[in-house]
Write a protein that holds these residues in place. Structure first.
Motif, short mmCIF file in Angstrom:
data_model
loop_
_atom_site.label_atom_id
_atom_site.label_comp_id
_atom_site.label_asym_id
_atom_site.label_seq_id
_atom_site.Cartn_x
_atom_site.Cartn_y
_atom_site.Cartn_z
N ILE B 148 0.85 -1.18 0.00
CA ILE B 148 0.00 0.00 0.00
C ILE B 148 0.89 1.23 0.00
N VAL B 156 -4.33 6.89 -1.94
CA VAL B 156 -3.90 5.54 -1.60
C VAL B 156 -3.93 4.67 -2.84
N HIS B 158 -3.03 0.52 -3.97
CA HIS B 158 -2.52 -0.76 -3.47
C HIS B 158 -2.38 -1.73 -4.61
N LYS B 159 -1.59 -2.74 -4.35
CA LYS B 159 -1.30 -3.71 -5.40
C LYS B 159 -0.84 -4.98 -4.73
#
Lengths: 331, 331
Positions: B148, B156, B158-159
């Motif tokens: 994140i 923000v 995320h992956k």
DNA sequence: TATTAGCAATGGAAAGTAAAGATTGCTAAA
DNA sequence: TTTAGCAATCTTTACTTTCCATTGCTAATA
């Protein structure tokens, strides 16, 4: 009830219509069927009696009826083997290791919609099986904090919360610590309940101004559970390239459905395997068919749907979806 | 050059055409202008010489030319005061304290598109002024970790990262610690550079398998900076309700542009204030006008654009955008 | 009995014609 | 400078007419 020759004929007619989008005349297929147009006319009349074919006016060729398509799909269609070209395009996606599951699905339906000129949709990852992994807060400015909710499957949602100036950062931290201690591990759709009956009574004693804080977090979670239907289109307007959408009213009808979250969400209800819905069986329009399949990989699940004219290449799309499902497993 | 009576007449014609979408005839407005249709015809001919009016065929009424609209917008239009009804609908959004800035903007343009039957777009929050606040990782399963990235403005991303089994969780943690120590505070678009020249040399000595790890994080950041154009539509198909979109080709043209990320992204380039682009001045189609404004609140900035037919209610839309901008400041 | 050839009947699509209606530009009078 | 009046222009709508693909039926054929 239906002879082999009639089956053969229906197959030829459906596939011819799928290819040309023009009503099929007796003359047009008599070479393929090795008999005279008169014979074909006789059989066509019987297929019409069986409600498998229709005609628009007295002297037009025949087109398949909804039942005709259905019979074709259930009994006559052979799942087409994929062309090398189609396969190649999809492989470039599957071989890209930096894509995660969601991106892979998105990219692959974009490919499908591009090569078929149909519209594709992924109805995403309902997180109902997800459990709360962690709540995190990041103070940004005075009364502005970022809250991040993370589930065990890796679903992340964030939201900026505005708190009255009177609430101290320490109190926010205490609240979050409490939530993490008490609620982590809970299925995401039960979090609201647990907050109300287990966290609220305790927070009361530990935290000043608990009401504002509690409500803020409660709302944030509530939104999380509501916000579950994640819709991604591929080639949203591709279906307009199909000749059946040359009338402005039909275009407006189908695009209106695409904008209507309810119609789209309904598509999630589906049984396993690859399912085909034709015309009035869809929730969208009598002019389209939908080929759908559910996936459930690594705890994330969703639905892929391909929307085309009733005259769509069923065999090809089924093969494409099969291929995608097979290759998604590797992620 | 242009007389007061001509100005008055142009104003009446433009507004009449905006209302009815039908070419305006001399007869039709002679009550409003208190002179005979013949006089009006004479003046109309002069306005046509000035390229402010056009006609479709010899014996049709006049419609405003692009220049005519432009003149109207620059010199004749008065910003309409908002109706109580419109204001009320927007207020329910602004008064909802649980909405953050982004949601407020999204909801309010949805309202605008609903009450006007135009299409609205928010081009979101390019995060170029954002600085890295924190990188966080959450181990999910064996080789699957959630990363994140958080910026100081609360953006923000995320992956999910997949690492070879051989990489130990400890090493991942070490890497993240290093990144947080060395890169936090860096403007987001300079992060890649800093990773390469400051983090890479150090990580080498501290972390085994640094190559895999480094590349994974590098890719993740790279994607972050690429992924900046965030587009949200309100009433995507609303513009189809306008009578100018009764031809299938025009519908396809404009919807094609909506699907084309490049055309849409271009709309971000804009000067301050509320700007109006008419027909060929837009990047979309000669048949539409775009009213745009940039916002920059609390470090988040973006563009709001309303897309309607050239015959759009300029005054009303300007008033709506003004109102939204004024009320957004409070967030 | 099954198939086929032949042909009138059907209805749509395209092209042409006609009438109706709206609106203009121009001329000449006020 | 304004206005009334009117021929000219062009669209729209409706109505023919022609053309053509295709069917269903009948009667002949295999």
């Amino acid at each position: 009830m239906i002879t082999n020759r009639q089956k053969e004929m229906l197959k030829v007619i459906v596939e011819e219509y799928i290819k040309t989008a023009k009503p099929v005349s007796s003359n047009h297929i008599c070479k393929k069927l090795k008999c005279s147009s008169a014979t074909i006319r006789n059989e066509m009349a019987r297929l019409e009696d069986l409600h498998l074919l229709e005609k628009n006016h007295f002297a037009s060729g025949r087109i398949p009826s909804e039942e005709g398509y259905k019979y074709y799909v259930d009994n006559l269609m052979r799942p087409k083997t994929m062309t090398g070209e189609d396969m190649l395009k999809l492989q470039t996606i599957f071989r890209n290791n930096s894509l995660d599951l969601n991106d892979t699905i998105k990219k692959s339906i974009e490919i499908v919609s591009e090569i078929t000129n149909y519209t594709a949709i992924v109805l995403g990852t309902s997180s109902k099986d997800n459990r709360l992994k962690k709540v995190e807060i990041v103070p940004l400015e005075d009364n502005k904090i970022l809250s991040i909710v993370i589930t065990d499957k890796g679903v992340v949602q964030h939201k900026i919360l505005y708190l009255p100036e009177s609430v101290a950062t320490d109190e926010v931290k205490k609240t979050v610590e409490l939530i993490n201690k008490l609620v982590v591990g809970t299925p995401i759709n039960e979090v609201s309940e647990k907050l109300e009956y287990e966290v609220k009574p305790i927070i009361k004693d530990y935290v000043n101004q608990y009401e504002v804080l509690y409500n803020t977090f409660y709302d944030a979670f509530h939104e999380f559970t509501e916000n579950q239907t994640n819709v991604h289109f591929g080639g949203r307007n591709n279906i307009l390239k199909q000749p059946e959408f040359s009338s402005i009213d039909k275009v407006k009808e189908i695009l209106g459905k695409f904008d209507d979250i309810d119609s789209i969400s309904k598509m999630q209800e589906d049984s396993n395997g690859i399912n085909i819905y034709i015309g009035s069986e869809t929730d969208l329009s009598n002019d389209v068919s939908v080929i759908k399949t559910k996936y459930s990989i690594d705890g994330e699940d969703g639905t892929i749907a391909i929307i085309g004219p009733k005259r769509m290449e069923y065999g090809r799309v089924v093969a494409l979806l099969d291929y995608i499902k097979d290759n998604l497993g590797g992620k």
